[in-house]
Write a protein that holds these residues in place. Structure first.
Motif, PDB file in Angstrom:
ATOM      1  N   LEU A 182       0.836  -1.204   0.000  1.00 38.26           N
ATOM      2  CA  LEU A 182       0.000   0.000   0.000  1.00 38.26           C
ATOM      3  C   LEU A 182       0.867   1.250   0.000  1.00 38.26           C
ATOM      4  CD1 LEU A 182      -2.656   1.518   0.095  1.00 38.26           C
ATOM      5  CD2 LEU A 182      -2.708   1.126   2.589  1.00 38.26           C
ATOM      6  N   GLU A 183       1.890   1.282   0.826  1.00 39.47           N
ATOM      7  CA  GLU A 183       2.787   2.442   0.854  1.00 39.47           C
ATOM      8  C   GLU A 183       3.508   2.612  -0.482  1.00 39.47           C
ATOM      9  OE1 GLU A 183       2.831   4.927   3.068  1.00 39.47           O
ATOM     10  OE2 GLU A 183       1.144   3.775   3.855  1.00 39.47           O
ATOM     11  N   VAL A 227       4.213   5.512  -5.638  1.00 38.94           N
ATOM     12  CA  VAL A 227       4.154   5.524  -7.099  1.00 38.94           C
ATOM     13  C   VAL A 227       3.102   6.520  -7.574  1.00 38.94           C
ATOM     14  CG1 VAL A 227       3.599   4.152  -9.153  1.00 38.94           C
ATOM     15  CG2 VAL A 227       5.088   3.203  -7.385  1.00 38.94           C
ATOM     16  N   THR A 228       1.985   6.604  -6.868  1.00 34.35           N
ATOM     17  CA  THR A 228       0.958   7.579  -7.236  1.00 34.35           C
ATOM     18  C   THR A 228       1.523   8.985  -7.212  1.00 34.35           C
ATOM     19  OG1 THR A 228      -0.831   6.156  -6.463  1.00 34.35           O
ATOM     20  CG2 THR A 228      -1.316   8.518  -6.623  1.00 34.35           C
ATOM     21  N   PHE A 260      -1.679   6.338 -16.596  1.00 35.45           N
ATOM     22  CA  PHE A 260      -1.025   5.933 -15.356  1.00 35.45           C
ATOM     23  C   PHE A 260      -1.747   6.506 -14.132  1.00 35.45           C
ATOM     24  CE2 PHE A 260       2.403   5.061 -18.324  1.00 35.45           C
ATOM     25  CZ  PHE A 260       2.935   3.892 -17.838  1.00 35.45           C
ATOM     26  N   LEU A 261      -2.268   7.718 -14.247  1.00 35.88           N
ATOM     27  CA  LEU A 261      -3.030   8.301 -13.128  1.00 35.88           C
ATOM     28  C   LEU A 261      -4.257   7.441 -12.829  1.00 35.88           C
ATOM     29  CD1 LEU A 261      -2.820  12.064 -14.111  1.00 35.88           C
ATOM     30  CD2 LEU A 261      -1.735  11.009 -12.118  1.00 35.88           C
ATOM     31  N   GLU A 284      -6.746   2.797  -9.187  1.00 30.41           N
ATOM     32  CA  GLU A 284      -7.123   1.381  -9.033  1.00 30.41           C
ATOM     33  C   GLU A 284      -6.143   0.640  -8.117  1.00 30.41           C
ATOM     34  OE1 GLU A 284      -6.413  -2.431 -11.801  1.00 30.41           O
ATOM     35  OE2 GLU A 284      -7.591  -0.848 -12.767  1.00 30.41           O
ATOM     36  N   GLU A 285      -4.841   0.883  -8.299  1.00 35.16           N
ATOM     37  CA  GLU A 285      -3.830   0.178  -7.510  1.00 35.16           C
ATOM     38  C   GLU A 285      -3.943   0.509  -6.022  1.00 35.16           C
ATOM     39  OE1 GLU A 285      -1.745  -2.089  -8.694  1.00 35.16           O
ATOM     40  OE2 GLU A 285      -2.239  -1.805 -10.790  1.00 35.16           O
ATOM     41  N   VAL A 286      -4.098   1.781  -5.693  1.00 33.92           N
ATOM     42  CA  VAL A 286      -4.218   2.174  -4.289  1.00 33.92           C
ATOM     43  C   VAL A 286      -5.512   1.617  -3.700  1.00 33.92           C
ATOM     44  CG1 VAL A 286      -4.486   4.135  -2.709  1.00 33.92           C
ATOM     45  CG2 VAL A 286      -2.726   4.202  -4.491  1.00 33.92           C
ATOM     46  N   ALA A 287      -6.584   1.652  -4.459  1.00 29.20           N
ATOM     47  CA  ALA A 287      -7.860   1.118  -3.973  1.00 29.20           C
ATOM     48  C   ALA A 287      -7.744  -0.379  -3.678  1.00 29.20           C
ATOM     49  CB  ALA A 287      -8.970   1.384  -4.987  1.00 29.20           C
ATOM     50  N   THR A 288      -7.097  -1.114  -4.556  1.00 28.20           N
ATOM     51  CA  THR A 288      -6.926  -2.563  -4.350  1.00 28.20           C
ATOM     52  C   THR A 288      -6.134  -2.843  -3.089  1.00 28.20           C
ATOM     53  OG1 THR A 288      -7.079  -3.040  -6.713  1.00 28.20           O
ATOM     54  CG2 THR A 288      -5.928  -4.671  -5.341  1.00 28.20           C
ATOM     55  N   MET A 289      -5.015  -2.152  -2.927  1.00 27.03           N
ATOM     56  CA  MET A 289      -4.165  -2.414  -1.756  1.00 27.03           C
ATOM     57  C   MET A 289      -4.814  -1.923  -0.462  1.00 27.03           C
ATOM     58  SD  MET A 289      -1.832  -4.246  -2.805  1.00 27.03           S
ATOM     59  CE  MET A 289      -1.487  -4.735  -4.485  1.00 27.03           C
ATOM     60  N   THR A 290      -5.588  -0.851  -0.537  1.00 25.21           N
ATOM     61  CA  THR A 290      -6.324  -0.373   0.639  1.00 25.21           C
ATOM     62  C   THR A 290      -7.360  -1.415   1.067  1.00 25.21           C
ATOM     63  OG1 THR A 290      -5.988   1.945   0.019  1.00 25.21           O
ATOM     64  CG2 THR A 290      -7.808   1.472   1.534  1.00 25.21           C
ATOM     65  N   THR A 291      -8.087  -1.945   0.107  1.00 24.77           N
ATOM     66  CA  THR A 291      -9.068  -2.990   0.413  1.00 24.77           C
ATOM     67  C   THR A 291      -8.385  -4.218   0.983  1.00 24.77           C
ATOM     68  OG1 THR A 291     -10.581  -2.205  -1.302  1.00 24.77           O
ATOM     69  CG2 THR A 291     -10.836  -4.499  -0.590  1.00 24.77           C
TER      70      THR A 291
END
Length: 178
Positions: free
Chosen positions: A92-93, A98-99, A124-125, A130-137
């Motif tokens: 997640l971090e 990367v974001t 990429f934005l 999507e990537e942050v949402a997946t890892m947060t979940t």
């Protein structure tokens, strides 16, 4: 050859960032594989390939713009984790980092008037949301399972490890997707 700007330097640096993320996800996947968590391992092996493909998308962009590109080396990933939640927290971090890197790229493209670069970074934005949402979940579910790894594995299998679908809006990958 196209002139190399500050934006292009940041974009070149991002190739290394994406390859590093890929290596880190391989380390996370092998941690889960070593601890008999095949669904989490599968998720992170797939994430590793995705990050590799992101690096190769950037390589293709440089090739398409007739610009020199060099493939950078990367630092060694973290391979030691205290428990099953630590690699998820790291992931997640990493995605948040990367974001910010991608946001910085978008800002640099805009600030330098590189409209082609700005348009390129837009995908990429979207991907980083999507990537942050997946890892947060994933982190939320790992916390909620309170150590019941069967529940966590079942969730990952059900929600994240379904059939892969290609993103028709994704830029081309140098050498093709793997």
């Amino acid at each position: 050859m196209t002139e190399f700007t500050k934006f292009h330097q940041l974009l070149h640096d991002q190739i290394g960032n994406e390859f590093y993320a890929s290596q880190q996800y391989i380390a996370v996947a092998t941690y889960f594989d070593n601890h008999d968590m095949p669904q989490l391992a599968k998720l992170f092996y797939r994430q590793a390939v995705e990050e590799r493909n992101h690096a190769m998308i950037i390589v293709q962009y440089f090739l398409d713009r007739d610009m020199e590109v060099e493939i950078p080396g990367v630092s060694a990933p973290n391979n030691k984790f205290e428990d099953y939640k630590a690699p998820i927290e790291l992931a997640l971090e990493q995605e948040k980092t990367v974001t910010q890197q991608i946001v910085d790229l978008a800002k640099s493209a805009r600030d330098t008037g590189d409209y082609l670069g700005e348009q390129f970074v837009q995908w990429f934005l979207k991907e980083q949301v999507e990537e942050v949402a997946t890892m947060t979940t994933l982190q939320t579910i790992a916390d909620r399972c309170k150590g019941n790894l069967f529940d966590l594995e079942n969730f990952v299998e059900r929600e994240f490890n379904g059939p892969e679908t290609d993103d028709p809006t994704a830029p081309p990958v140098a050498g093709g997707n793997i």
